[in-house]
Write an enzyme that holds these catalytic residues in place. Structure first.
Site, short mmCIF file in Angstrom:
data_model
loop_
_atom_site.label_atom_id
_atom_site.label_comp_id
_atom_site.label_asym_id
_atom_site.label_seq_id
_atom_site.Cartn_x
_atom_site.Cartn_y
_atom_site.Cartn_z
CD GLU A 171 -4.12 -6.12 2.53
OE1 GLU A 171 -4.94 -5.62 3.35
OE2 GLU A 171 -2.83 -5.81 2.76
CD GLU B 281 -3.34 -0.96 2.36
OE1 GLU B 281 -4.16 -1.50 1.88
OE2 GLU B 281 -2.99 -0.52 3.08
#
EC number: 3.2.1.23
Length: 594
Positions: A241, A160
């Site tokens: 995710e 991320e």
């Protein structure tokens, strides 16, 4: 496993040149006892998954610069081999930053001891230790890639990254390319991926053309996939995710997600042809002091349980979500035959409560520890302490009138005493920094707990302990004695103590209980009646407990128990006078939001 190939095609992942959908579940080896890895992996296969995904926590594998550990609970090689033995594939995400609600997001605290390092950047002071760490991890992973007969089919670069920092595009690409080159130089041949939340800004900032972009999200599937496809116009779509639950922090409630809503989102992903990694399939436990924290204006330390409302609960038992997800997956892929009898049974009846006896006060225990002398109140980082507790002491001589103790910032919780008598508590989550002392004379003691290093956002890498200035009555004390609390050795230190019963005390105390078992078994310790602190079975630290909740239990994996005598040690920082250690036949994770 036989050697094979895994690559990215025009619209699909290709396993041995045939279209392949990745059906993965997150399972962090470092949050599960290693003797229970195989059971959890098998449960994932029985739910219909074909892949296991894991992060790699840098700070656990390299607790000191140049000291690399990959044994016991950190035996990544064994974990990957068990995945292969179950006939499944693996995705490995070494970071170096992992977030994961893990202490410091996996970045070692020692990175920050020597000043302002440009973490998650091409700063050579950061890249040098990162490269060394990744090379050690890749020595384990590279031989276990699918084209060498192993289970590994994908590896992720960073994590991320589009949500972090204010770097220029050139700075971002320079850093990501340096990481990518480290992977390739070490012999990585499987596809490399990146992950970001599917917004235009994050997806454009967090990757490279050479990395396959994936998304992290939990709902609103059609819109998320549309944005992801804009930034990854070819190849398979993947939610790497898929958030099917959430984590908890102290002082809140136990977060859960609707099974129906999660099922609908999973169905939408599979219906769209996307691959998925369920985060988490099984969360496990933040044993010891490994939990992280968030701070977006309010400090929120993560609890010990990482149950995550996952399909497999903290104790490894299937939930309603397990069976519902299995039913969805069965509509899109072959699923093994399985019944409840193929998985772990419900937790057995709890043992009866046992006496909890005082062993020694923490103050008495610390008298045998060497004190460091300082002309100011140093932080943990100044002392080279990555996590744990410090006790500060200074002698006051300002008269008998009350005075104000003021601290720039407490990170993260401080118990204040005067001449050994508790005066009060200062807590970071309540932004407390001042306390009235009953007088200005005597020995001022401050016990400070690091409740978990921030794992997300700009406060990663901040110091722990007392953040100055520290004043008493407006004056700065001229001298401090500081003791590093040997929390990791506390059961052994307590065993060496005098043996005198500490009895009811107002300050922190070490307590002990003995439980006799017929055979090793999973246990749930019920800590509802205790205050706040840590608990161990034998020498193994089970983690934190805190009366504020939501969690009031600690999970004890069966491999840590034995037939016969089992010794529990408790450090209770706010003793309640509880005389028994209780057990439960279920996890006590707290009330849910309604």
């Amino acid at each position: 496993m036989a050697t094979g190939s895994f690559r990215i095609g025009e619209s699909d992942f290709l396993l041995d040149d045939q279209p392949y959908r990745v059906l993965s579940g997150a399972l962090h080896y470092f949050r599960v006892h290693p003797d229970q890895w195989a059971d959890r992996i098998r449960a994932a296969r029985l739910m219909g998954l074909n892949t296991i995904e894991t992060y790699v926590p840098w700070n656990e594998h390299e607790p000191e610069p140049g000291v690399f550990r990959a044994d016991g609970a950190l035996d990544l090689a064994r974990f990957l081999d068990l995945i292969a033995a179950e006939g499944m594939h693996a995705i490995v995400r070494p970071g170096p930053y992992i977030c994961a609600e893990w202490d410091g997001g996996g970045l070692p605290a020692w990175l920050f001891f020597d000043g302002d390092m440009g973490v998650r950047s091409a700063d050579p002071r950061f890249l040098a230790p990162v490269t060394a760490f990744l090379r050690r991890v890749l020595e384990i992973v590279v031989p276990r890639q699918i084209d060498r007969g192993g289970p590994v089919i994908l590896m992720q670069v960073e994590n991320e990254y589009g949500a972090y920092g204010d770097f220029t595009t050139q700075e971002r690409e320079s850093y990501l390319r340096a990481l990518r080159d480290t992977y390739l130089d070490a012999g990585v041949t499987v596809p490399l991926t990146s992950v970001d939340q599917p917004t235009d800004e994050m997806l454009s900032r967090g990757s490279l053309p050479e990395l396959h972009r994936t998304g992290s999200f939990g709902g609103n599937v059609a819109d998320r996939l549309r944005v992801l496809r804009t930034h990854q116009p070819t190849g398979p779509l993947m939610c790497s995710e898929f958030w099917c639950g959430w984590f908890d922090y102290w002082g809140s409630f136990h977060r859960t997600s609707s099974t129906e809503a999660s099922v609908a989102s999973l169905e939408a992903l599979l219906q769209a042809g996307a691959s998925v990694n369920i985060y988490m399939f099984h969360g496990g436990t933040n044993f010891g002091l490994t939990n992280g924290a968030n701070d977006k204006g309010v400090f929120e330390p993560t609890i010990t349980s990482y149950d995550y409302d996952a399909p497999l609960d903290e104790a490894g038992r299937p939930t309603e979500k397990f069976w519902a997800f299995r039913e969805v997956i069965a509509r899109y892929a072959p699923v093994p035959e399985a019944t409840a009898a193929d998985l772990l049974p419900a937790l057995a009846a709890a043992p009866a409560s046992v006496p909890l006896e005082g062993v020694v006060t923490l103050a008495d225990l610390l008298r045998a520890e060497p004190a460091q002398h300082h002309d100011h109140a140093p932080t943990m980082d100044e002392l080279g302490v990555s996590r744990g507790f410090l006790r500060y002491e200074t002698r006051l001589s300002q008269g008998e009138a009350p005075v104000v103790l003021a601290i720039g910032e407490v990170r993260d919780r401080a118990w204040v005493s005067l001449d050994g008598v508790p005066v009060g508590i200062l807590s970071r989550d309540r932004r407390e920094r001042t306390l009235v002392l009953p007088r200005g004379t005597g020995v001022l003691g401050i016990l400070v707990e690091d409740q978990g290093r921030v794992n997300y956002g700009p406060r990663i890498g901040e110091d722990k302990g007392l953040i100055g200035p520290v004043t008493v009555g407006g004056l700065v004390p001229a001298a401090w004695d500081v003791v590093v609390v040997p929390w990791e050795q506390l059961p052994a230190r307590a065993a060496d103590a005098s043996g005198a019963d500490a009895g009811p005390v107002a300050g922190a105390a070490v307590l002990r209980a003995v439980v006799d078992l017929d055979a090793p078994r999973d246990l749930v310790v019920d800590l509802t009646a205790l205050g706040t602190g840590l608990a161990w079975i034998g020498e193994f630290c089970l983690g934190r407990f805190w009366q504020t909740g939501p969690q009031h239990s600690l999970f004890v994996p069966a491999p840590l128990t034995r037939a016969g005598r089992n010794v529990f040690t408790v450090l209770d920082l706010e003793p309640t006078g509880a005389a028994e250690l209780a057990f439960s036949d279920r996890l006590l994770l707290g009330p849910v939001e309604w």
